[in-house]
Design a protein around this motif. Sequence first.
Motif, PDB file in Angstrom:
ATOM      1  N   ILE A   1      42.117  35.488  38.464  1.00  0.00           N
ATOM      2  CA  ILE A   1      42.286  35.950  40.209  1.00  0.00           C
ATOM      3  C   ILE A   1      42.881  37.233  40.054  1.00  0.00           C
TER       4      ILE A   1
ATOM      5  N   PHE B   1      28.727  37.529  44.064  1.00  0.00           N
ATOM      6  CA  PHE B   1      29.704  36.634  45.301  1.00  0.00           C
ATOM      7  C   PHE B   1      29.037  37.947  46.390  1.00  0.00           C
TER       8      PHE B   1
ATOM      9  N   ILE C   1      31.436  37.370  40.896  1.00  0.00           N
ATOM     10  CA  ILE C   1      32.896  36.997  41.391  1.00  0.00           C
ATOM     11  C   ILE C   1      34.315  37.515  39.968  1.00  0.00           C
ATOM     12  N   PHE C   2      33.660  37.348  38.975  1.00  0.00           N
ATOM     13  CA  PHE C   2      34.905  37.135  38.264  1.00  0.00           C
ATOM     14  C   PHE C   2      34.828  38.313  37.551  1.00  0.00           C
TER      15      PHE C   2
ATOM     16  N   ARG D   1      37.389  42.894  41.220  1.00  0.00           N
ATOM     17  CA  ARG D   1      35.400  42.943  41.964  1.00  0.00           C
ATOM     18  C   ARG D   1      35.519  42.934  42.504  1.00  0.00           C
ATOM     19  N   ARG D   2      36.352  42.636  43.938  1.00  0.00           N
ATOM     20  CA  ARG D   2      36.134  43.342  45.277  1.00  0.00           C
ATOM     21  C   ARG D   2      36.590  44.564  45.626  1.00  0.00           C
TER      22      ARG D   2
ATOM     23  N   SER E   1      41.288  39.793  38.246  1.00  0.00           N
ATOM     24  CA  SER E   1      39.768  40.186  37.978  1.00  0.00           C
ATOM     25  C   SER E   1      38.840  40.034  39.059  1.00  0.00           C
ATOM     26  N   PHE E   2      39.191  39.006  39.730  1.00  0.00           N
ATOM     27  CA  PHE E   2      38.093  38.601  40.882  1.00  0.00           C
ATOM     28  C   PHE E   2      39.087  39.841  42.046  1.00  0.00           C
TER      29      PHE E   2
ATOM     30  N   ASP F   1      32.333  33.194  36.341  1.00  0.00           N
ATOM     31  CA  ASP F   1      31.134  33.135  36.721  1.00  0.00           C
ATOM     32  C   ASP F   1      29.708  32.342  36.611  1.00  0.00           C
TER      33      ASP F   1
END
Length: 177
Positions: A100, A37, A43-44, A106-107, A102-103, A32
């Motif tokens: 994905i 984000f 992001i990742f 993080r969210r 990891s995405f 990233d």
Amino acid sequence: MLSLIIDALWLMLPAYVPNSSAVLFAGRTPLDLGRHFVDGRRIFGPGKTFRGLIGGTLAGIAIGLLQQLIRTGTHIGVPSFEPISVVITLALGAMLGDLIKSFFKRRLGLERGAPLPLVDQLDFVIGAWVLTYVFFTDWFIHNFTIPIMIVVLILSPLLHLAVNFVGFKLGKKKEPW
Ligand code: CTP
Ligand code: MG
């Protein structure tokens, strides 16, 4: 039963190797590029690097090619691979599944390395399956029968935890999971 397990492991090897070897290739430049984000979080995150992704994927492809050599050499009772193509989707899919995952971690506000049980252990399985199914549907259905898939879903988390524990003991991994 034993042959079912051997078939499952053999089929999944090009997906297992990338995931457990990424930590050995881990570089510094994150995928990233350090960017955030819209929620203000990475992001990742710093645990997903270019070198990890590329090195892991290539290691999985190398294993898959080696498996094909063994297979054509001895004809032991293991499932066949299509030419390199399937090996690529298994290896790359495993790394993309992890990415994905990891995405979404993080969210959820989880920091790098924070555990997300079962998801951490199956992300690469689902990634490898989805990418391979999308590109090679017939091959997938033919080789990943329901019994094989069940064995994979049971064995993968156990194998994943075992390998990560070894990596942790060897000082390669920061967390034992
Ligand atoms: N790694 C990497 N590049 C990747 C995947 C993994 O460099 N694409 C390396 C990183 O050093 C990472 C380690 O392998 O810390 C372990 O991978 P993993 O457990 O998937 O990452 P985590 O650090 O747990 O990060 P996350 O919380 O995002 O899962
Ligand atoms: Mg982790």
